[in-house]
Write an enzyme that holds these catalytic residues in place. Structure first.
Site, PDB file in Angstrom:
ATOM      1  N   LYS A   1       2.269  -3.861   6.586  1.00  0.00           N
ATOM      2  CA  LYS A   1       2.648  -3.864   5.160  1.00  0.00           C
ATOM      3  C   LYS A   1       4.152  -3.639   5.018  1.00  0.00           C
ATOM      4  O   LYS A   1       4.828  -4.317   4.234  1.00  0.00           O
ATOM      5  CB  LYS A   1       1.867  -2.789   4.399  1.00  0.00           C
ATOM      6  CG  LYS A   1       0.376  -3.086   4.236  1.00  0.00           C
ATOM      7  CD  LYS A   1       0.145  -4.307   3.352  1.00  0.00           C
ATOM      8  CE  LYS A   1      -1.305  -4.676   3.230  1.00  0.00           C
ATOM      9  NZ  LYS A   1      -1.533  -5.991   2.603  1.00  0.00           N
TER      10      LYS A   1
ATOM     11  N   TYR B   1      -1.610  -1.283  10.779  1.00  0.00           N
ATOM     12  CA  TYR B   1      -1.847  -1.769   9.409  1.00  0.00           C
ATOM     13  C   TYR B   1      -0.661  -1.415   8.501  1.00  0.00           C
ATOM     14  O   TYR B   1      -0.094  -2.273   7.815  1.00  0.00           O
ATOM     15  CB  TYR B   1      -3.149  -1.185   8.834  1.00  0.00           C
ATOM     16  CG  TYR B   1      -3.297  -1.435   7.350  1.00  0.00           C
ATOM     17  CD1 TYR B   1      -3.576  -2.718   6.868  1.00  0.00           C
ATOM     18  CD2 TYR B   1      -3.127  -0.415   6.415  1.00  0.00           C
ATOM     19  CE1 TYR B   1      -3.678  -2.960   5.498  1.00  0.00           C
ATOM     20  CE2 TYR B   1      -3.235  -0.649   5.056  1.00  0.00           C
ATOM     21  CZ  TYR B   1      -3.511  -1.921   4.602  1.00  0.00           C
ATOM     22  OH  TYR B   1      -3.615  -2.157   3.252  1.00  0.00           O
TER      23      TYR B   1
ATOM     24  N   SER C   1       0.842  -1.197   0.000  1.00  0.00           N
ATOM     25  CA  SER C   1       0.000   0.000   0.000  1.00  0.00           C
ATOM     26  C   SER C   1       0.871   1.238   0.000  1.00  0.00           C
ATOM     27  O   SER C   1       1.975   1.241   0.574  1.00  0.00           O
ATOM     28  CB  SER C   1      -0.867  -0.015   1.266  1.00  0.00           C
ATOM     29  OG  SER C   1      -1.447   1.247   1.474  1.00  0.00           O
TER      30      SER C   1
ATOM     31  N   LEU D   1     -13.794   6.896   0.992  1.00  0.00           N
ATOM     32  CA  LEU D   1     -14.629   7.917   0.362  1.00  0.00           C
ATOM     33  C   LEU D   1     -15.638   7.349  -0.645  1.00  0.00           C
ATOM     34  O   LEU D   1     -16.830   7.646  -0.561  1.00  0.00           O
ATOM     35  CB  LEU D   1     -13.721   8.947  -0.332  1.00  0.00           C
ATOM     36  CG  LEU D   1     -14.451  10.061  -1.069  1.00  0.00           C
ATOM     37  CD1 LEU D   1     -15.233  10.945  -0.113  1.00  0.00           C
ATOM     38  CD2 LEU D   1     -13.463  10.901  -1.879  1.00  0.00           C
TER      39      LEU D   1
END
Ligand code: NAD
Ligand code: UDP
Length: 337
Positions: free
Chosen positions: A153, A149, A125, A200
């Site tokens: 990653k 999180y 990410s 969003l």
């Protein structure tokens, strides 16, 4: 006959990648515990392609279940999507996140090594760039984690890099996604979040379909074009194509490498909301609210490395994104249920 194994193949990005791989002529196995998805997504991919997917229900922490897949099928490469992805939840349940995201990847790699399968594409990410202020962000941007999180990653990236350095017969592509949005243009597969969406686009589509009263726009006083946050939104179909390109790269240019998958264009929250309403002729009531803690003003990719080395770039437009997002939501108001 050899297979591409997708861990987390039934999820949002996994299902779109399964579609792209089948269309590219690959044979696909999905290995998923359905903790955040349903096999319905894969059934729909089969309907869209007229091809079948080997669907295995299993957990990446279950070494025996993983080994059984490699024992039964000739796998040539793995795309590892399976994992937990909610930032807020990761701060509440860090051990679960580290166990699943880092531990799950380690177990997967151990099983792959045992069966001599050493080609891996990993879902990372753009969060690994932390709160970098200097977009566009190339892959050389210093990495830093802002929450468990993101840390999971980043730690996984380090594990994979060390693994490849220890044994250069491994070929590993780390893909750092910016903001995946949209849905297949068929409207048959898409993002199906549990509960109140954090992101969003699913929030916008749920407001538009009447499930939620209004969108809160977090901050209108950022130093951006219109005061709202700017992000790099990437259509999930483009993202899926990036995985097909990354898999090919493993075979033509082996080793370890990391790639940004983003459009390179920054769009504001208001850009998305106004275009969504205009293209789809629906209302999206919103109000401005306080900034969300941890958000940065502008965050977008420098995607030139993927263009040069993977021969990949985004093709879809903002209009495609908002149209396809709405098409999925209005045809599936309750997701796959
Ligand atoms: P998703 O939740 O839709 O897909 C993940 C899949 O993994 C789900 O089908 C889930 O059931 C499965 N899974 C979870 N834990 C598992 C386990 N222990 N064993 C087997 N299967 C398990 O999420 P997504 O949006 O498709 O994300 C895929 C990957 O991309 C994740 O690793 C995520 O962290 C990463 N990523 C996602 C985004 C995003 O905004 N969607 C951004 C950057 C990176
Ligand atoms: N955002 C918003 N309202 C919401 C969700 C998100 O205004 O209900 C904004 C958020 O502040 C950011 C952008 O939309 O500027 C993208 O947020 P998202 O959570 O989708 O992705 P992030 O970039 O934070 O990973």
């Amino acid at each position: 006959m050899s297979y591409v194994l997708l861990t987390g193949g039934a999820g949002y990005i996994g299902s779109h990648t399964a579609l792209a791989l089948l269309r590219a002529g690959e044979q696909v196995i999905s290995f998923d515990n359905y903790s955040n998805s349903s096999p319905e997504s894969l059934k729909r991919v089969e309907q869209l392609t007229g091809k079948s997917i080997i669907k295995i229900e299993g957990d990446v922490l279950d070494v025996e279940a993983l080994a059984a897949v490699f024992a039964q099928y000739p796998v040539k490469a793995v795309v590892h999507f399976a994992g937990l992805k909610a930032v807020g939840e990761s701060t509440q349940k860090p051990l679960w996140y580290y166990e699943t995201n880092v531990g799950g990847t380690i177990k997967l790699c151990q099983v792959m090594a045992k069966f001599g399968v050493k080609n891996l594409v990993f879902s990372s990410s753009a969060t690994v760039y932390g709160d970098a202020q200097n977009s566009p962000l190339p892959e050389t941007t210093p990495t830093v984690a802002m929450n468990p999180y993101g840390q999971s990653k980043l730690m996984t990236e380090w594990v994979l890099q060390d693994l490849q350095h220890s044994d250069n017969s491994w070929n590993i592509a780390v893909l750092r996604y910016f903001n995946p949005v949209g849905a297949d243009e068929s409207g048959r597969i898409g993002e199906d979040p549990n509960g109140i969406p954090n992101n969003l686009m699913p929030f916008i589509t749920q407001v538009a379909v009447g499930k939620r009263a209004e969108l809160q726009i977090f901050g209108n006083d950022y130093p951006t074009v219109d005061g709202t946050g700017v992000r790099d939104y990437i259509h999930v179909t483009d993202l899926a194509a990036g995985h097909v390109a990354a898999l090919q790269h493993l075979f033509t240019d082996p080793g370890f490498d990391s790639f940004n998958l983003g459009s390179g264009e920054g769009l504001s929250v208001l850009d998305i909301v106004t275009r969504f309403a205009a293209v789809n002729q629906v209302e999206v009531p919103y109000q401005f609210a306080a900034r969300r803690p941890g958000d940065v003003a502008r965050y977008f990719a420098d995607p030139s490395k993927a263009k040069t080395l993977l021969n990949w770039q985004t093709e879809k437009t903002l209009d495609d994104i908002v149209r396809d997002s709405w098409n999925w939501q209005k045809n599936n108001p309750n997701g796959y249920n």
